[in-house]
Design a protein around this motif. Structure first.
Motif, PDB file in Angstrom:
ATOM      1  N   ARG A  32       0.810  -1.208   0.003  1.00 46.06           N
ATOM      2  CA  ARG A  32      -0.055   0.019   0.117  1.00 46.06           C
ATOM      3  C   ARG A  32       0.828   1.360  -0.009  1.00 46.06           C
ATOM      4  N   ARG A  33       2.108   1.078   0.625  1.00 43.46           N
ATOM      5  CA  ARG A  33       2.714   2.485   0.879  1.00 43.46           C
ATOM      6  C   ARG A  33       3.576   2.624  -0.408  1.00 43.46           C
ATOM      7  N   SER A  34       3.935   1.624  -0.856  1.00 42.51           N
ATOM      8  CA  SER A  34       4.648   1.777  -2.143  1.00 42.51           C
ATOM      9  C   SER A  34       3.990   2.087  -3.291  1.00 42.51           C
ATOM     10  N   LEU A  35       2.803   1.770  -3.495  1.00 47.12           N
ATOM     11  CA  LEU A  35       1.712   1.853  -4.547  1.00 47.12           C
ATOM     12  C   LEU A  35       1.473   3.402  -4.458  1.00 47.12           C
ATOM     13  N   GLU A  36       1.107   4.062  -3.188  1.00 45.51           N
ATOM     14  CA  GLU A  36       0.617   5.122  -2.883  1.00 45.51           C
ATOM     15  C   GLU A  36       1.688   6.255  -3.469  1.00 45.51           C
ATOM     16  N   GLN A  37       3.036   5.723  -2.932  1.00 48.06           N
ATOM     17  CA  GLN A  37       4.201   6.706  -3.351  1.00 48.06           C
ATOM     18  C   GLN A  37       4.444   6.613  -4.872  1.00 48.06           C
ATOM     19  N   ARG A  38       4.322   5.487  -5.508  1.00 49.72           N
ATOM     20  CA  ARG A  38       4.273   5.511  -6.989  1.00 49.72           C
ATOM     21  C   ARG A  38       3.246   6.224  -7.790  1.00 49.72           C
ATOM     22  N   LYS A  39       2.123   6.315  -7.153  1.00 44.26           N
ATOM     23  CA  LYS A  39       0.861   7.223  -7.891  1.00 44.26           C
ATOM     24  C   LYS A  39       1.224   8.559  -7.597  1.00 44.26           C
ATOM     25  N   ARG A  40       1.689   8.940  -6.424  1.00 40.61           N
ATOM     26  CA  ARG A  40       2.107  10.424  -6.368  1.00 40.61           C
ATOM     27  C   ARG A  40       3.249  10.915  -7.269  1.00 40.61           C
ATOM     28  N   SER A  41       4.120   9.978  -7.377  1.00 39.81           N
ATOM     29  CA  SER A  41       5.346  10.543  -8.368  1.00 39.81           C
ATOM     30  C   SER A  41       4.922  10.120  -9.827  1.00 39.81           C
ATOM     31  N   ARG A  42       3.702   9.609  -9.947  1.00 41.00           N
ATOM     32  CA  ARG A  42       3.132   9.509 -11.341  1.00 41.00           C
ATOM     33  C   ARG A  42       3.834   8.295 -12.153  1.00 41.00           C
ATOM     34  N   ASP A  43       4.458   7.431 -11.349  1.00 43.15           N
ATOM     35  CA  ASP A  43       5.164   6.525 -11.861  1.00 43.15           C
ATOM     36  C   ASP A  43       4.103   5.383 -12.397  1.00 43.15           C
ATOM     37  N   ILE A  44       3.013   5.388 -11.709  1.00 44.20           N
ATOM     38  CA  ILE A  44       1.879   4.571 -12.124  1.00 44.20           C
ATOM     39  C   ILE A  44       0.665   5.490 -12.356  1.00 44.20           C
ATOM     40  N   ASP A  45      -0.254   5.097 -13.316  1.00 43.75           N
ATOM     41  CA  ASP A  45      -1.700   5.963 -13.361  1.00 43.75           C
ATOM     42  C   ASP A  45      -2.610   5.789 -12.328  1.00 43.75           C
ATOM     43  N   ASP A  46      -2.529   4.441 -11.784  1.00 46.24           N
ATOM     44  CA  ASP A  46      -3.550   4.283 -10.571  1.00 46.24           C
ATOM     45  C   ASP A  46      -3.288   2.827 -10.027  1.00 46.24           C
ATOM     46  N   PHE A  47      -4.000   2.581  -8.766  1.00 46.58           N
ATOM     47  CA  PHE A  47      -3.819   0.939  -8.364  1.00 46.58           C
ATOM     48  C   PHE A  47      -5.299   0.864  -7.478  1.00 46.58           C
ATOM     49  N   LEU A  48      -5.212  -0.412  -7.154  1.00 51.06           N
ATOM     50  CA  LEU A  48      -6.515  -0.673  -6.415  1.00 51.06           C
ATOM     51  C   LEU A  48      -6.302  -2.113  -5.655  1.00 51.06           C
ATOM     52  N   GLU A  49      -6.773  -1.860  -4.567  1.00 51.46           N
ATOM     53  CA  GLU A  49      -6.580  -3.068  -3.787  1.00 51.46           C
ATOM     54  C   GLU A  49      -7.929  -3.837  -3.450  1.00 51.46           C
ATOM     55  N   LEU A  50      -8.231  -5.116  -3.889  1.00 46.80           N
ATOM     56  CA  LEU A  50      -9.426  -5.499  -4.149  1.00 46.80           C
ATOM     57  C   LEU A  50     -10.076  -5.858  -2.706  1.00 46.80           C
TER      58      LEU A  50
END
Length: 371
Positions: A32-50
């Motif tokens: 969660r922390r890593s994906l949030e950081q990647r989203k803020r830095s725009r390395d990824i467009d979005d993520f979702l935890e099912l």
């Protein structure tokens, strides 16, 4: 050398598979922390935890979407099993809209943090590291067992490097740091000490490969990919002085480009990625809803047609039943010629249902009556 299993489905050119084990703390919190950081830095467009209700029992699922080369969309799904004493196993499947290119960012590096001692970079089936060198055991039989079990499944590329002499700190850097980003998290590097050459080659006999003195070999794995030739993936000299091992990097890159069967268990993960994807854009959600509306409309139309057909069949059956009741009190029909009989009202009912079912049934004439 092991032969490839032709019955297994091949890995599509658009697919990037990876597998490992997280051994420190709660892996879902790290993700969660890593994906949030990647989203803020725009390395990824979005993520979702099912939500847990949408995932399999004892499994947590994360989805992420990003772009490479500015326009090519990549969708990735990481499933995380429940914790155990040895850690939490994870499987990651990514698929791009175009054939995968090794210079694209590693999906593993976009899910997990790129930090030393992060805990996610262990091989799931053995006590091996994905980002550090792995010294081979001193015992030859243990080395054989380790290499035999490590190469099964087809998830990783295994490289054995022989140290011609004990290297200094510069020579203890893993070869993965020189590889393209898309390969760095898929290579397991084994190191044989100078005195281990004979024992390592004895352990590798059943694989059909040998390590040159002071060189390296890319193991074929089990099953071996089509097109594997040991001469193409053996490197005679690897200088462990901190310089780039150009020949070894080229051999690993060539091996990664070979057509390979899907790793064990990857078929289910790929099916889940393609058929159970939740992280939709607004446009994708709109298209999905339109598809559902069209599907429901077709189902309703089919139900309406079916209802009309049943109604028509019921009316015909009723007519035949009335004819049968009217004929029940009527006088017996005249005797027919031998082998020929007039159709009875009961046969009329039967024929009505047969016409409704779209079948052409040829009735059998009843036997002639005795006097």
């Amino acid at each position: 050398m092991p032969t490839s299993a032709t019955a297994r489905p091949m890995t599509p050119a658009t697919v990037w598979p990876a597998r490992g084990r997280h051994t420190r703390g709660a892996a879902e919190d790290v993700l969660r922390r890593s994906l949030e950081q990647r989203k803020r830095s725009r390395d990824i467009d979005d993520f979702l935890e099912l939500p847990e209700a949408d995932a399999a029992p004892a499994e947590r699922v994360f989805e992420a979407r990003w772009r490479v080369d500015e326009t090519v969309i990549v969708r990735a799904r990481l499933s995380l099993t429940s914790g155990s004493d040895e850690g939490q196993d994870w499987v990651l499947i990514a698929e791009a809209e175009q054939p995968w290119r090794q210079e694209w960012p590693s999906p593993v590096g976009l899910f997990w943090p790129d930090e030393p001692d992060a805990g996610w970079d262990r091989v799931a089936t053995a006590d091996l590291s994905l980002r550090e060198i792995n010294p081979l055991p001193r015992d030859d039989r243990e080395t054989r067992r380790l290499l035999r079990s490590a190469v099964r499944g087809g998830w990783h590329i295994h490289v054995v490097v022989h140290e011609a002499m004990t290297p200094d700190e510069r020579g203890r850097m893993p070869v993965a740091r020189w590889l393209p980003p898309g390969l760095r998290d898929r290579v397991v590097e084994h190191r044989a000490a100078p005195q281990q050459l004979r024992g390592v080659n004895w352990a590798l006999r059943e694989s059909g490969v040998q390590v040159p003195r002071g060189g390296a070999v890319v193991l074929p794995g089990s099953p071996a990919p089509d097109g594997y030739d040991v001469e193409d993936f053996s490197v005679r000299a690897v200088f462990l002085d901190g310089s780039e091992p150009t020949d070894l990097v080229a051999a690993v890159t060539r091996f990664a480009a070979l057509p390979r069967p899907l790793p064990d268990g990857a078929q289910d993960a790929l099916t889940a990625l393609r058929e159970d994807w939740h992280l939709l854009t607004l446009q994708e959600e709109l298209e999905r809803q339109r598809g559902l509306v069209a599907m429901y409309a077709e189902a309703l139309e089919a139900m309406t047609k079916s209802r009309d057909l049943y109604r028509e069949a019921a009316e015909r059956a009723h007519e035949a039943l009335v004819a049968y009741q009217e004929s029940a009190g009527a006088a017996p029909a005249p005797r027919q010629a031998s082998g020929v009989s007039a159709a009875s009202p009961l046969q009329q009912i039967t024929r009505t249902f047969e016409r409704f079912k779209g079948k052409s049934t040829r009735p059998t004439a009843p036997a002639g009556e005795k006097e």
